[in-house]
Design a protein around this motif. Structure first.
Motif: not given
Length: 365
Positions: A305-312, A330-340
């Protein structure tokens, strides 16, 4: 599946990969459901991270570098021969098994055959699912890393067999060190450090006249703690005085030690261990060797699990062999913490303005 810290696991989670004991035998099968008692026990036994089944990453498959059959055979031979040496301590004369060289030669053939048949050429993180006797598993890990690195460098099969044996047996001299010192959880005293450092010379003496063990493999045991600037041991030799194979093994020995749980510290992630190796370039290790290792190691393992420079936030699902430092996430959460609910992927080898900014929950308490 995902790779997460054991302390972050919760009851009800299911294992994504089997857990093995020091002999390579399965203790817990994949799909086994975790209880809090089991989670606590695994932590006590030194399993810091677990592969866990996860619906969002069900398609992520972690390829083992060698087969279960090869792992069991290798660990069995290491354990049996190392124990034989330990049990001989204090006796006036030790008669080594005439079959030791042949036994380890057969193991190396199995390992090289398995590595030849792998789909991915990348060096993946080992040790995440092994309850290990550190000496046995570390010996096997260093062998695998050294052999794979030798393949990347372009060594022929005979050369690979020698450097692989050097990795497999580089720490055999520790069988002659007081096990209480080897297993000590706290810092070693100056006297204890001096005692441990004797293992390099002990290893050379054990191997140098052994039938079917190349003398260069014995020199790997002798020289794997020597460093370019002469700060190593046992002889403090420098640069060109150190054999090429021992220089490779010095790198992978350090890397595996750093990425493995020890009683006095948690394991590092590959990218953290790589930073330490690069800090030693020019003084401890050759730049070209560390650079080749970096270019062939998956520094962000699959399932991480990683966090990207975009916050995702997401999980590493693929690694590009050409640029292993820039995986597909594979992005699971947006930068605002919203789960996709609709997941998407970002290939960092193509989207060069985005990078991994954080590895979540690793090595913190």
């Amino acid at each position: 599946m995902r790779l997460i810290p054991t302390r972050s696991c919760v009851p009800g989670m299911k294992l994504g990969k089997c857990i093995f004991n020091e002999e390579g035998i399965i203790l817990l099968k994949e799909h086994a459901q975790l209880s809090q008692t089991l989670i606590n026990r695994l932590q006590q036994l030194g399993i810091d991270f677990l592969y866990i089944e996860d619906e969002a990453t069900a398609d992520v498959v972690i390829e083992e570098p060698i087969s279960d059959e090869t792992r069991i055979k290798a660990l069995s031979e290491i354990r049996n021969h190392f124990k034989m040496i330990v049990e001989s301590s204090g006796k006036a004369k030790f008669s080594k098994s005439q079959f030791m060289g042949k036994a380890f030669g057969n193991v190396m053939k199995m390992i090289m055959d398995d590595l030849d048949s792998r789909e991915s050429p990348l060096i993946m993180l080992l040790n995440m699912n092994v309850l290990n006797n550190y000496l046995y598993q570390h010996s096997l890990n260093v062998c695998i890393y050294a052999t794979m690195l030798g393949m990347a460098y372009g060594y022929g099969r005979d050369e690979l067999a020698t450097i692989g044996l050097g990795g497999l047996l580089h720490d055999i001299g520790k069988t002659k060190i007081n096990p209480d010192i080897i297993k000590k959880a706290g810092p070693l005293s100056a006297e204890e450090k001096a005692e441990v450092q004797k293992h390099a010379e002990f290893g050379f003496k054990l191997l140098k006249d052994e039938p079917n063990i190349p003398l260069l493999a014995a020199h790997c045991a002798f020289q794997h703690h020597e460093r370019l600037d002469g700060s190593g041991y046992p002889r403090g030799i420098k640069d060109n005085e150190i054999h090429e194979y021992a220089k490779w093994i010095a790198i992978v020995d350090s890397y595996d030690s750093m990425t493995t749980h020890r009683p006095h510290r948690l394991a590092m992630l590959p990218h953290q261990a790589m930073e330490v190796l690069f800090a030693g370039v020019g003084t401890l290790y050759e730049h070209k060797k560390v650079a080749l290792f970096r270019d062939n190691v998956a520094i962000y393992p699959l399932g991480l699990t990683v966090t990207l420079s975009t916050g995702e936030k997401g999980v590493v699902v693929r690694i590009n062999p050409a640029v292993p430092q820039r995986p597909t996430v594979r992005v699971l959460e947006e930068a605002d913490g919203r789960k996709l609910t609709q997941l998407y992927e970002i290939d960092l080898s193509e989207k060069l303005t985005v990078f991994v900014s954080k590895v979540d929950e690793w090595g913190t308490s």
